[in-house]
Scaffold this active site. Structure first.
Site, PDB file in Angstrom:
ATOM      1  CD  GLU A 175      -2.773  -1.451   2.315  1.00 20.42           C
ATOM      2  OE1 GLU A 175      -2.753  -0.621   3.238  1.00 20.42           O
ATOM      3  OE2 GLU A 175      -3.509  -2.452   2.328  1.00 20.42           O
ATOM      4  CG  ASP A 219      -1.971   0.518  -2.834  1.00 17.11           C
ATOM      5  OD1 ASP A 219      -1.028   1.334  -2.869  1.00 17.11           O
ATOM      6  OD2 ASP A 219      -2.914   0.587  -2.006  1.00 17.11           O
ATOM      7  CD  GLU A 282      -4.668  -7.714   0.998  1.00 12.58           C
ATOM      8  OE1 GLU A 282      -5.504  -7.049   1.629  1.00 12.58           O
ATOM      9  OE2 GLU A 282      -3.445  -7.459   1.062  1.00 12.58           O
TER      10      GLU A 282
HETATM   11  O1  G3I Z   1      -5.769 -11.875  17.790  1.00 18.40           O
HETATM   12  C1  G3I Z   1      -5.308 -10.753  18.555  1.00 18.40           C
HETATM   13  C2  G3I Z   1      -5.960 -10.747  19.939  1.00 18.40           C
HETATM   14  O2  G3I Z   1      -5.514 -11.908  20.643  1.00 18.40           O
HETATM   15  C3  G3I Z   1      -5.552  -9.482  20.688  1.00 18.40           C
HETATM   16  O3  G3I Z   1      -6.244  -9.425  21.907  1.00 18.40           O
HETATM   17  C4  G3I Z   1      -5.909  -8.275  19.855  1.00 18.40           C
HETATM   18  C5  G3I Z   1      -5.431  -7.030  20.581  1.00 18.40           C
HETATM   19  O4  G3I Z   1      -5.042  -6.072  19.666  1.00 18.40           O
HETATM   20  O5  G3I Z   1      -5.238  -8.345  18.568  1.00 18.40           O
HETATM   21  C6  G3I Z   1      -5.675  -9.475  17.827  1.00 18.40           C
HETATM   22  O6  G3I Z   1      -4.963  -9.495  16.603  1.00 18.40           O
HETATM   23  C7  G3I Z   1      -5.486  -8.630  15.613  1.00 18.40           C
HETATM   24  C8  G3I Z   1      -5.521  -9.435  14.285  1.00 18.40           C
HETATM   25  O7  G3I Z   1      -5.983  -8.596  13.204  1.00 18.40           O
HETATM   26  C9  G3I Z   1      -6.402 -10.673  14.389  1.00 18.40           C
HETATM   27  O8  G3I Z   1      -7.721 -10.313  14.468  1.00 18.40           O
HETATM   28  C10 G3I Z   1      -4.510  -7.460  15.411  1.00 18.40           C
HETATM   29  O9  G3I Z   1      -4.506  -6.658  16.586  1.00 18.40           O
HETATM   30  C11 G3I Z   1      -4.971  -6.613  14.230  1.00 18.40           C
HETATM   31  O10 G3I Z   1      -3.984  -5.602  13.953  1.00 18.40           O
HETATM   32  C12 G3I Z   1      -5.081  -7.500  12.975  1.00 18.40           C
HETATM   33  O11 G3I Z   1      -5.668  -6.702  11.945  1.00 18.40           O
HETATM   34  C13 G3I Z   1      -5.348  -7.131  10.594  1.00 18.40           C
HETATM   35  C14 G3I Z   1      -4.933  -5.874   9.816  1.00 18.40           C
HETATM   36  O12 G3I Z   1      -4.672  -6.204   8.444  1.00 18.40           O
HETATM   37  C15 G3I Z   1      -3.651  -5.273  10.406  1.00 18.40           C
HETATM   38  O13 G3I Z   1      -2.617  -6.215  10.331  1.00 18.40           O
HETATM   39  C16 G3I Z   1      -6.585  -7.744   9.941  1.00 18.40           C
HETATM   40  O14 G3I Z   1      -6.907  -8.968  10.594  1.00 18.40           O
HETATM   41  C17 G3I Z   1      -6.316  -8.009   8.475  1.00 18.40           C
HETATM   42  O15 G3I Z   1      -7.485  -8.492   7.823  1.00 18.40           O
HETATM   43  C18 G3I Z   1      -5.853  -6.721   7.781  1.00 18.40           C
HETATM   44  O16 G3I Z   1      -5.511  -7.071   6.475  1.00 18.40           O
HETATM   45  C19 G3I Z   1      -5.139  -5.963   5.614  1.00 18.40           C
HETATM   46  C20 G3I Z   1      -3.972  -6.429   4.750  1.00 18.40           C
HETATM   47  O17 G3I Z   1      -2.888  -6.836   5.563  1.00 18.40           O
HETATM   48  C21 G3I Z   1      -3.577  -5.324   3.776  1.00 18.40           C
HETATM   49  N1  G3I Z   1      -4.714  -4.894   2.958  1.00 18.40           N
HETATM   50  C22 G3I Z   1      -5.871  -4.461   3.750  1.00 18.40           C
HETATM   51  C23 G3I Z   1      -6.315  -5.581   4.692  1.00 18.40           C
HETATM   52  C24 G3I Z   1      -7.548  -5.181   5.474  1.00 18.40           C
HETATM   53  O18 G3I Z   1      -7.258  -4.099   6.308  1.00 18.40           O
END
Ligand code: G3I
Length: 369
Positions: A175, A219, A282
Site C-alpha cells: 500500500e 495496493d 485480497e
Molecule cells: O488476535 C489478537 C488478539 O488476541 C488481541 O487481543 C488483539 C489485541 O489487539 O489483537 C488481535 O490481533 C489482531 C488481528 O488482526 C487478528 O484479528 C490485530 O490486533 C490486528 O492488527 C489485525 O488486523 C489485521 C490488519 O490487516 C492489520 O494487520 C486484519 O486482521 C487483516 O485483515 C488486515 O488485512 C489488511 C492487509 O494486511 C492489507 N490490505 C488491507 C487488509 C484489510 O485491512
C-alpha cells in the site's frame, strides 16, 4: 536496542541470526491437532462437500489465515480442502513479528508455514514494509549501534530466508500509494530511507534472501479510484526503470456489491500490461458498504457476480501472469470486515462454513474458464 546477537533481532549483522527461536508448546499442540483433524472423513449421511476450488482452477487459489484458528478442525478442513496457497492475515507482519526490544518472534508464522507444508500448499509472504506498521523496535533503534537501513535489511533477510523454498512470493512494500492517489504515502520507511530508497533496500534484500521468490508491491481500491491506479502504474514504471527487482503486481480487490461491473476486469487488464505476474491478493465483497444493506438478496446477487467477474478476468490473463487468486478469508465470521459491521457477509462461505451463492458463482466461472 540491544546490540548483542543472541537471537533474531534488528541489530544482528545478517548471517548471525539465530533462526530457531523456541516455538510455544501450546502452538505445537494446536498445530498437531489441526493437522490430525485434516484427515477427518465426513460422517456418514453428511452431504458430500462441494468440489475443492483448487481442483477447478488452473492457477493457485489462496486465502488468508490466522494461526490459532488452524487448531479449529472446521477451519483447518476448509483451508486444506479448497486452497493451494496461504497468506498470513497478520502474523507475518512487523506488528506481530518485531518485539519492542528488536527481537523477532516467528511462532505463528512457523505454524502457518508448517500447515502449508503439511498440505502441499504454497505460502505467500505478507507484508515486509507497510506504512501501517511502525513497530517500537524500529522507532527506538539505537542508530549509533545499527544503521536504520541495516536493521531493515536484517529484518527482510530474516523473514524471507526463513521461508525460502516455501514462500512463492512476498508483498515487499504494501500500500505505497496515498488514499486519494495524489502521490506516495509518507511513512517511517520513506522518511528514513527515502521514497525510492525504501523500495530499493527492501526489494534488494528480499531478492538476495530468496532469488526465486516473486517480489510484489500491493495496493487496494485500484478498481474504483482512477487517480490511485494511475499513480500505482507510474510507480511500477519508475521502479522497473530504476532496476528495482519488482517481479509481480498485487491488486487487493477489496470490493463492495455496488462496484460497477467491468471495473475489476479493466483494472486487471491495465496492470497486466506490464507483462508481470499478477496476484489478485485480497478479494472480499462487502454486502453492507454502499446502500444495499436493506436488500440482502440483491447485495448477495451482485456479490456473486463480482466474484465471477474477478475469476473470469484473472483466468483471461496470459498463464505466465496468473500468479494467484486469493480471497481475504474463508467464512464470513472470519472476515476483518465484521469488525467494521457485524452484518457484513463478504466471503465465499457462511459462518458455518457452508458454500454461499458467491461460491457457486466462483465454481461456475472456474468451470467456464
Ligand atoms: O488476535 C489478537 C488478539 O488476541 C488481541 O487481543 C488483539 C489485541 O489487539 O489483537 C488481535 O490481533 C489482531 C488481528 O488482526 C487478528 O484479528 C490485530 O490486533 C490486528 O492488527 C489485525 O488486523 C489485521 C490488519 O490487516 C492489520 O494487520 C486484519 O486482521 C487483516 O485483515 C488486515 O488485512 C489488511 C492487509 O494486511 C492489507 N490490505 C488491507 C487488509 C484489510 O485491512
Amino acid at each position: 536496542m540491544k546490540s548483542s546477537c543472541e537471537g533474531d533481532r534488528l541489530s544482528c549483522p545478517t548471517g548471525q541470526l539465530n533462526l530457531s527461536p523456541p516455538v510455544s508448546r501450546r502452538l505445537v499442540l494446536a498445530s498437531g491437532l489441526a493437522l490430525a483433524a485434516c484427515g477427518r472423513e465426513p460422517a456418514l449421511g453428511q452431504p458430500i462437500a462441494e468440489p475443492p476450488l483448487k481442483s477447478l482452477a488452473n492457477f493457485p487459489i489462496g486465502t488468508c489465515v490466522r494461526a490459532p484458528e488452524l487448531a479449529d478442525p472446521a477451519y483447518a478442513d476448509l483451508a486444506a480442502r479448497h486452497f493451494s496457497q496461504l497468506t498470513a492475515e497478520w502474523e507475518m507482519k512487523m506488528e506481530y513479528v518485531v518485539q519492542p526490544d528488536g527481537s523477532f518472534r516467528f511462532d505463528r508464522a512457523d505454524a502457518i508455514a508448517a500447515f502449508a507444508r503439511q498440505h502441499g500448499m504454497r505460502l505467500f509472504g505478507h507484508a515486509l514494509l507497510w506504512y501501517a506498521n511502525e513497530p517500537e523496535g524500529f522507532l527506538k533503534l539505537d542508530e549509533t549501534r545499527q544503521s536504520f537501513e541495516g536493521a531493515v535489511r536484517n529484518y527482510v533477510t530474516a523473514m524471507v530466508s526463513r521461508y525460502r523454498g516455501l514462500a512463492a512470493g512476498w508483498d515487499v512494500v504494501n500500500e505505497p500509494v496515498m488514499e486519494n492517489g495524489e502521490g506516495l504515502r509518507e511513512s517511517l520507511w520513506s522518511r528514513k530511507l527515502g521514497q525510492t530508497g525504501q523500495f530499493k533496500v527492501a526489494f534488494e534484500a528480499a531478492k538476495a534472501a530468496d532469488p526465486a521468490a516473486v517480489l510484489f508491491i500491493n495496493d487496494y481500491h485500484l478498481e474504483s479510484r482512477p487517480p490511485k491506479l494511475r499513480t500505482y502504474m507510474r510507480l511500477i514504471e519508475q521502479l522497473l526503470k530504476a532496476g528495482v527487482p519488482l517481479g509481480g503486481i498485487g491488486c487487493q480487490t477489496h470490493s463492495w456489491s455496488e462496484l460497477p461491473a467491468g471495473s475489476i476486469t479493466a483494472t486487471l487488464k491495465a496492470l497486466a500490461g506490464f507483462g508481470l505476474p499478477i496476484h489478485l491478493s485480497e478479494m472480499d465483497v462487502s454486502t453492507v458498504q454502499g446502500g444495499l444493506l436493506a436488500n440482502r438478496t440483491e447485495a448477495e446477487r451482485r456479490q456473486a457476480r463480482l466474484y465471477a467477474e474477478a475469476i473470469e478476468a484473472f483466468a483471461a490473463l496470459p498463464e505466465r501472469q496468473q500468479f494467484a487468486f486469493t480471497v481475504w478469508g474463508m467464512r464470513d465470521k472470519d472476515s476483518w470486515l465484521k469488525r467494521e459491521n457485524a452484518l457484513d457477509t463478504p466471503l465465499l462461505f457462511d459462518d458455518l462454513g457452508r458454500p454461499k451463492p458467491a461460491f457457486a458463482a466462483v465454481t461456475n466461472a472456474l468451470r467456464r474458464s
